[in-house]
Motif scaffolding. Structure first.
Motif, PDB file in Angstrom:
ATOM      1  N   GLU A  23      91.488  32.762 -59.781  1.00 42.65           N
ATOM      2  CA  GLU A  23      92.909  33.841 -59.938  1.00 42.65           C
ATOM      3  C   GLU A  23      92.765  34.198 -61.921  1.00 42.65           C
ATOM      4  O   GLU A  23      92.799  33.915 -62.326  1.00 42.65           O
ATOM      5  CB  GLU A  23      94.030  32.915 -59.969  1.00 42.65           C
ATOM      6  CG  GLU A  23      94.598  32.496 -58.530  1.00 42.65           C
ATOM      7  CD  GLU A  23      95.230  33.179 -57.356  1.00 42.65           C
ATOM      8  OE1 GLU A  23      94.740  34.145 -58.168  1.00 42.65           O
ATOM      9  OE2 GLU A  23      95.458  32.610 -56.261  1.00 42.65           O
ATOM     10  N   THR A  54     106.059  34.923 -56.468  1.00 42.53           N
ATOM     11  CA  THR A  54     105.200  35.945 -55.741  1.00 42.53           C
ATOM     12  C   THR A  54     103.661  35.203 -54.607  1.00 42.53           C
ATOM     13  O   THR A  54     103.778  34.300 -55.458  1.00 42.53           O
ATOM     14  CB  THR A  54     105.075  36.770 -56.577  1.00 42.53           C
ATOM     15  OG1 THR A  54     105.894  37.331 -57.949  1.00 42.53           O
ATOM     16  CG2 THR A  54     104.125  37.831 -56.249  1.00 42.53           C
ATOM     17  N   SER A 104     100.352  34.390 -53.516  1.00 40.83           N
ATOM     18  CA  SER A 104      99.781  34.610 -54.354  1.00 40.83           C
ATOM     19  C   SER A 104      98.303  35.472 -53.929  1.00 40.83           C
ATOM     20  O   SER A 104      98.554  35.799 -52.880  1.00 40.83           O
ATOM     21  CB  SER A 104      98.962  33.209 -54.700  1.00 40.83           C
ATOM     22  OG  SER A 104      98.145  32.637 -53.948  1.00 40.83           O
ATOM     23  N   LYS A 105      97.549  36.029 -55.099  1.00 39.67           N
ATOM     24  CA  LYS A 105      96.447  36.740 -54.385  1.00 39.67           C
ATOM     25  C   LYS A 105      95.122  35.540 -53.412  1.00 39.67           C
ATOM     26  O   LYS A 105      94.654  35.837 -51.898  1.00 39.67           O
ATOM     27  CB  LYS A 105      95.108  37.455 -55.008  1.00 39.67           C
ATOM     28  CG  LYS A 105      96.008  38.459 -55.984  1.00 39.67           C
ATOM     29  CD  LYS A 105      94.783  38.907 -56.900  1.00 39.67           C
ATOM     30  CE  LYS A 105      95.513  40.172 -57.445  1.00 39.67           C
ATOM     31  NZ  LYS A 105      94.108  41.794 -58.391  1.00 39.67           N
ATOM     32  N   PHE A 113     105.235  44.421 -49.900  1.00 38.39           N
ATOM     33  CA  PHE A 113     104.541  44.773 -50.541  1.00 38.39           C
ATOM     34  C   PHE A 113     105.959  45.364 -51.046  1.00 38.39           C
ATOM     35  O   PHE A 113     106.376  46.602 -49.910  1.00 38.39           O
ATOM     36  CB  PHE A 113     102.966  45.345 -50.075  1.00 38.39           C
ATOM     37  CG  PHE A 113     102.336  44.685 -50.982  1.00 38.39           C
ATOM     38  CD1 PHE A 113     101.363  44.219 -51.615  1.00 38.39           C
ATOM     39  CD2 PHE A 113     101.966  43.263 -49.482  1.00 38.39           C
ATOM     40  CE1 PHE A 113     100.310  43.194 -51.565  1.00 38.39           C
ATOM     41  CE2 PHE A 113      99.901  42.405 -49.753  1.00 38.39           C
ATOM     42  CZ  PHE A 113      99.561  42.439 -51.259  1.00 38.39           C
ATOM     43  N   SER A 133     101.346  47.950 -56.595  1.00 37.24           N
ATOM     44  CA  SER A 133     101.696  47.453 -55.408  1.00 37.24           C
ATOM     45  C   SER A 133     101.693  45.913 -55.696  1.00 37.24           C
ATOM     46  O   SER A 133     100.850  45.111 -56.479  1.00 37.24           O
ATOM     47  CB  SER A 133     100.852  47.614 -54.331  1.00 37.24           C
ATOM     48  OG  SER A 133     101.803  47.616 -53.093  1.00 37.24           O
ATOM     49  N   VAL A 134     103.223  45.267 -55.638  1.00 40.80           N
ATOM     50  CA  VAL A 134     103.136  43.805 -55.753  1.00 40.80           C
ATOM     51  C   VAL A 134     103.876  43.083 -54.221  1.00 40.80           C
ATOM     52  O   VAL A 134     104.744  43.801 -53.617  1.00 40.80           O
ATOM     53  CB  VAL A 134     103.952  43.042 -56.777  1.00 40.80           C
ATOM     54  CG1 VAL A 134     104.584  42.312 -56.963  1.00 40.80           C
ATOM     55  CG2 VAL A 134     103.340  44.156 -58.391  1.00 40.80           C
ATOM     56  N   ASP A 185     102.788  42.362 -63.051  1.00 40.13           N
ATOM     57  CA  ASP A 185     102.622  40.787 -62.927  1.00 40.13           C
ATOM     58  C   ASP A 185     101.222  41.154 -62.972  1.00 40.13           C
ATOM     59  O   ASP A 185     100.570  41.630 -63.196  1.00 40.13           O
ATOM     60  CB  ASP A 185     103.628  41.232 -61.550  1.00 40.13           C
ATOM     61  CG  ASP A 185     102.740  40.055 -60.768  1.00 40.13           C
ATOM     62  OD1 ASP A 185     101.321  39.695 -60.174  1.00 40.13           O
ATOM     63  OD2 ASP A 185     103.615  40.015 -60.547  1.00 40.13           O
ATOM     64  N   TYR A 237      99.403  38.732 -62.756  1.00 46.78           N
ATOM     65  CA  TYR A 237      98.481  39.003 -61.260  1.00 46.78           C
ATOM     66  C   TYR A 237      98.107  40.049 -60.217  1.00 46.78           C
ATOM     67  O   TYR A 237      96.613  40.241 -60.231  1.00 46.78           O
ATOM     68  CB  TYR A 237      98.755  37.687 -59.894  1.00 46.78           C
ATOM     69  CG  TYR A 237      98.644  36.551 -61.282  1.00 46.78           C
ATOM     70  CD1 TYR A 237      97.922  36.373 -61.621  1.00 46.78           C
ATOM     71  CD2 TYR A 237     100.236  35.877 -61.235  1.00 46.78           C
ATOM     72  CE1 TYR A 237      97.844  34.609 -62.355  1.00 46.78           C
ATOM     73  CE2 TYR A 237     100.140  34.333 -61.954  1.00 46.78           C
ATOM     74  CZ  TYR A 237      98.321  33.736 -62.164  1.00 46.78           C
ATOM     75  OH  TYR A 237      98.583  33.061 -63.274  1.00 46.78           O
ATOM     76  N   TRP A 238      99.252  41.264 -60.139  1.00 48.93           N
ATOM     77  CA  TRP A 238      98.614  42.295 -59.376  1.00 48.93           C
ATOM     78  C   TRP A 238      99.199  43.061 -59.701  1.00 48.93           C
ATOM     79  O   TRP A 238      98.026  43.730 -59.209  1.00 48.93           O
ATOM     80  CB  TRP A 238      99.978  41.795 -58.217  1.00 48.93           C
ATOM     81  CG  TRP A 238      99.721  41.076 -56.905  1.00 48.93           C
ATOM     82  CD1 TRP A 238     100.277  39.596 -57.184  1.00 48.93           C
ATOM     83  CD2 TRP A 238      99.207  41.071 -55.737  1.00 48.93           C
ATOM     84  NE1 TRP A 238     100.126  39.226 -56.194  1.00 48.93           N
ATOM     85  CE2 TRP A 238      98.951  39.381 -54.970  1.00 48.93           C
ATOM     86  CE3 TRP A 238      98.256  41.767 -55.100  1.00 48.93           C
ATOM     87  CZ2 TRP A 238      98.326  39.106 -54.089  1.00 48.93           C
ATOM     88  CZ3 TRP A 238      97.587  41.143 -54.297  1.00 48.93           C
ATOM     89  CH2 TRP A 238      97.768  40.334 -53.584  1.00 48.93           C
ATOM     90  N   ALA A 239      99.280  43.680 -60.565  1.00 50.23           N
ATOM     91  CA  ALA A 239      99.795  44.737 -61.547  1.00 50.23           C
ATOM     92  C   ALA A 239     100.119  44.847 -62.748  1.00 50.23           C
ATOM     93  O   ALA A 239     101.302  44.509 -62.807  1.00 50.23           O
ATOM     94  CB  ALA A 239     100.411  46.130 -60.585  1.00 50.23           C
TER      95      ALA A 239
END
Length: 488
Positions: free
Chosen positions: A448, A303, A305-306, A327, A343-344, A334, A336-338
């Motif tokens: 993160e 995935t 990363s931000k 996306f 939305s990932v 997830d 880190y995202w959701a």
């Protein structure tokens, strides 16, 4: 038990009895006594050597060991051992390390057979067009490529340069060579290959991009001289220029075409794994692509990363971002995202899953990488202005303004960033961070946030973690293997 099986399989492969080749009749169908007697035997053995690129390491674990361990991607998926790689909780008992180790040595064993057996084949067909020497050059290149993966991942490793003829531990249990000794052997193999390989085999790009050529050898030599501890940037520049000025005519193409699935074996490609579907398919895209493209609904691996997405956005790099990241709304969590779905982003340089039978490819070498490596060499040699010229060739094709820098330090950071945006998901990031001496600074400086706890992830990056631990299964088999510093 697993370690002993691998040893016996590699030994049997050395004797011509445990290999799988494609397209041509496998050597495994012959007995030891009559194997390696004809040109077709030699070609079948070489086909088997190239087949090593379809092992799991080259399908996607090379991405785990270079992009996922870095700041580019999270593990995704549900595999605890890949989560451990992502978080830099590296352990010698992580089975993915042993899988990579054993698969790379299996590839080396196939090359060793060719380098020992083919010189004694007297079939006149091998003398036509210097084919015997080409086969030996291809095998030497492939062996060097596998050893390069090993040495940059584990440091010094055992140098196995001949086929095994016995299961006696006295022969098979070889101590580690130093990383310098491994790099010396890699360079020796590549110089051997360079004198035997053509710039192109024919007018057929599907042949020229599938097999080792002078362009591929020069590209790997440039990388080797940059990556080894006593790097030589004059050599890096020499070999980069050899690629760029090659009679093969490599040139940059539209960035979108590189990864749309319709323009493989293109002018920018130097060498790529030739997935053709069916038995020769790439299953990696099914592991990475979102439900709309994969046709399934389970959580995917690798995935973005931000921090990577932010790097694209900060540079207003929409072309490469849209080619690299997609996306999509999902129902899973997830961290880190959701949480609970949303939305990932997905790794998107592969575009088609095709039910585990994709023809999407990885580039082993492409010109964009080599141009940026040339910029790195020019900068290291005190020519930041010339380096900027090369960087701006890469930026211009994705509609970004040119860059300038008056100091080596400033230009090095520009090149590092440019390589990150250009080569994400192509197995380069960890090598770059290590080469620049920036792995600790970058990884420990990440912000993160694990949304399950709202706590910042602490990667606890140390100098020791730049290398992976030697797999414990291999150390259990071979008592002469030591362990890398920082691991038990």
């Amino acid at each position: 038990m697993q370690a002993r099986y691998i040893v016996l399989c590699v030994l049997a492969l050395s004797l011509g009895a445990c290999s799988k080749f494609v397209d041509l009749t496998p050597i495994s169908d012959a007995t030891t006594g009559n194997a390696y007697q004809s040109a077709s035997d030699a070609e079948a053995a070489l086909t088997g050597a190239y087949d090593a690129f379809q092992q799991e390491y080259y399908v996607w674990d090379n991405i785990n060991f270079t992009d996922v361990v870095s700041d580019n991607y999270y593990a995704g998926g549900d595999n605890p051992e890949i989560f451990a790689l992502d978080l830099l909780n590296l352990s010698p008992v992580n089975s993915r390390l042993f899988n990579a180790w054993s698969q790379l040595y299996t590839g080396i064993a196939r090359c060793n057979i060719i380098l020992q057996k083919v010189p004694d084949i007297t079939d006149p067909k091998l003398e036509a067009n210097n084919r015997k020497e080409q086969i030996l050059g291809e095998a030497a290149f492939l062996r060097a490529y596998h050893y390069y993966q090993l040495v940059k991942t584990f440091g010094g490793v055992p140098l196995v340069l001949e086929p095994a003829t016995s299961a006696d531990p006295g022969q098979t249990n070889i101590p580690r060579s130093t990383d310098a000794e491994v790099y010396t052997q890699i360079i020796k193999d590549l110089e051997f290959a360079l004198s035997r390989l053509p710039d192109a085999y024919s007018d057929d790009a599907s042949v020229n991009k599938a097999r080792a050529t002078k362009g591929a050898v020069n590209a790997l030599l440039a990388k080797v001289y940059a990556q080894k501890a006593d790097r030589d940037y004059n050599k890096v520049l020499e070999y980069c220029n050899a690629v760029i000025s090659s009679p093969a005519g490599y040139q940059l193409i539209n960035y979108n075409f590189l990864f749309d699935g319709n323009h493989y074996n293109n002018d920018e490609s130097i060498m790529e794994v030739q997935y053709t579907g069916g038995a020769e398919a790439n299953y990696g895209p099914q592991l990475l692509l979102p439900p709309s493209l994969s046709g399934d609904t389970w959580r995917k691996f690798v995935t973005p990363s931000k921090d990577l997405v932010k790097a694209f956005d900060d540079e207003h790099d929409n072309i490469r971002k849209n080619t690299t990241v997609l996306f999509e709304n999902v129902t899973w969590t997830d961290e880190y995202w959701a949480i609970g779905g949303g939305s990932v982003p997905f790794a998107y340089k592969w575009k088609s899953a095709s039910g585990w039978a994709s023809t999407n490819r990885q580039y082993l070498f492409r010109l964009g990488d080599i141009i940026l490596l040339k910029a790195e060499a020019l900068n290291a040699l005190g020519r930041p202005g010339d380096a900027a010229v090369e960087v701006n060739k890469i930026r211009a094709r994705v509609s970004l303004p040119g860059v300038t820098a008056t100091t080596k330090e400033a230009m090095q950071l520009i090149i590092e960033k440019e390589r990150r945006l250009e080569l994400a998901q192509e197995g380069q990031r960890w090598d770059d961070l290590r080469r620049y001496g920036r792995a600790e600074t970058v990884m420990n400086g990440l912000n993160e946030i694990d949304l399950r706890t709202n706590q910042r992830v602490n990667y606890n990056m140390t100098k020791d973690k730049e290398l992976m631990p030697i797999p414990q299964l291999e150390r259990d088999r071979n008592k002469q293997l030591g362990q890398n510093p920082g691991y038990n």
